[in-house]
Design a protein around this motif. Structure first.
Motif, short mmCIF file in Angstrom:
data_model
loop_
_atom_site.label_atom_id
_atom_site.label_comp_id
_atom_site.label_asym_id
_atom_site.label_seq_id
_atom_site.Cartn_x
_atom_site.Cartn_y
_atom_site.Cartn_z
N ASP A 1 7.86 -6.44 -4.40
CA ASP A 1 7.41 -7.38 -3.38
C ASP A 1 7.38 -6.65 -2.03
O ASP A 1 8.31 -5.94 -1.68
N ASP A 2 6.29 -6.82 -1.30
CA ASP A 2 6.16 -6.20 0.01
C ASP A 2 6.08 -7.29 1.07
O ASP A 2 5.18 -8.13 1.02
N PRO A 3 7.02 -7.28 2.03
CA PRO A 3 6.99 -8.31 3.07
C PRO A 3 5.69 -8.34 3.86
O PRO A 3 5.29 -9.37 4.39
N GLY A 4 5.01 -7.18 3.92
CA GLY A 4 3.75 -7.11 4.65
C GLY A 4 2.55 -7.60 3.86
O GLY A 4 1.43 -7.60 4.37
N GLY A 5 2.77 -7.97 2.60
CA GLY A 5 1.69 -8.51 1.79
C GLY A 5 0.75 -7.46 1.22
O GLY A 5 -0.33 -7.79 0.71
N ARG A 6 1.15 -6.19 1.26
CA ARG A 6 0.29 -5.14 0.71
C ARG A 6 0.33 -5.17 -0.82
O ARG A 6 1.32 -5.63 -1.41
N PRO A 7 -0.72 -4.69 -1.48
CA PRO A 7 -0.75 -4.72 -2.95
C PRO A 7 0.32 -3.83 -3.56
O PRO A 7 0.69 -2.79 -3.00
N THR A 8 0.84 -4.26 -4.70
CA THR A 8 1.86 -3.48 -5.42
C THR A 8 1.39 -3.20 -6.84
O THR A 8 0.55 -3.93 -7.38
N VAL A 9 1.97 -2.16 -7.43
CA VAL A 9 1.57 -1.80 -8.80
C VAL A 9 1.91 -2.90 -9.79
O VAL A 9 1.18 -3.11 -10.77
N PHE A 10 3.00 -3.63 -9.55
CA PHE A 10 3.45 -4.62 -10.53
C PHE A 10 2.49 -5.80 -10.66
O PHE A 10 2.46 -6.47 -11.68
#
Length: 279
Positions: A90-99
């Motif tokens: 989870d990224d607080p900045g809302g950037r895409p993650t691999v998961f």
């Protein structure tokens, strides 16, 4: 019926069960147990305690679901990570993650084998087996990681030899096991490099130590697994039977296979016409 107030001689060691369930490395969990942060059936756990899915386990105030303790068939996939994705849940900045691109699981969770930074692309391994993930990442396994890297600057044979001989970084000595020139001209040239560890930004920092800047970085191999052109960026696939066997062999988790016939090289292996090497 099992008396939950008494420790059991059956089952598996607590830290192994929790590591396999994805709660951290076995070493991290051992530290938590020693610090008194884990309880079993209402009592503070000790190293060496054995547990079964029938036990009630807490890590801090978080209860470990019984389904997390049941031994399940491990799943392993490889993923072609694009630049711009974070290796975090989870990224607080809302950037895409691999998961967010991986298959949804019920009763287990994906564990990333190592990390790639935001601007690095390429091969990643994900598994539901915490013990296997820890083995693949542990430096003692001496598993090679191979990267395709484009560097900017004046690349000399002296600099390449220095990188193979080794340099002192902020977090200790580091070196490339192998460097192979693979294209480009002028001040932007491509190389394939091999390292044995996965320290933070290690490949980039090694090149920076000889005043060269990395402007493209892609992992193309992890141990016996290669990133081939059939796996598109942002896509994943399961391992073939041969890939799985080779990966387990790399961690000594499977018996020695029958010797292969001579003359069959590894598909996709970088040619050995080294620019610099150290044997």
């Amino acid at each position: 019926m099992k008396n939950k107030s008494q420790p059991t001689d059956s089952g598996e060691r607590l830290q192994k069960v929790l590591a396999n369930a994805g709660f951290g490395s076995r070493r991290e969990l051992e530290r938590q147990i020693e610090a008194g942060e884990v309880s079993v059936n209402g009592k503070t756990a000790k190293l060496g305690d054995r547990v079964t899915p029938e036990d009630t386990i807490y890590i801090g105030r978080t209860k470990v679901g019984a389904w997390r303790l049941k031994k399940q068939e491990a799943q392993i996939i490889i993923y072609n990570k694009p630049e711009g994705e974070l290796v975090t849940r989870d990224d607080p900045g809302g950037r895409p993650t691999v998961f967010s691109r991986l298959p949804k699981l019920v009763g287990s969770r994906w564990i990333a084998v190592g990390r790639l930074d935001l601007n690095t692309s390429g091969l990643m391994i994900f598994t539901t087996d915490g013990e296997l993930a820890n083995k693949l990442m542990h430096p003692s396994q001496q598993i090679e990681r191979e990267y395709a890297v484009r560097v900017n600057g004046e690349v000399t044979s002296e600099k390449l030899q220095q990188l193979v001989n080794g340099v002192e970084l902020d977090d200790g000595f580091a070196r490339f096991e192998d460097i192979v020139e693979s294209g480009g001209e002028g001040r932007n040239r491509w190389f394939h490099v091999v390292i044995m560890e996965g320290r933070n930004r290690e490949v980039r920092r090694l090149w920076e130590s000889v005043d060269l800047k990395v402007n493209r970085l892609k992992r193309v191999r992890f141990g016996p697994l290669f990133l081939d052109s059939s796996l598109a960026v942002g896509r994943h696939r399961e391992l073939t039977e041969q890939e799985l066997s080779d990966l387990l062999m790399a961690t000594s988790a499977a018996p020695e296979p029958e010797p292969k016939k001579r003359g069959r090289g590894r598909k996709g292996k970088t040619p050995r016409n080294k620019t610099a090497s150290r044997r």
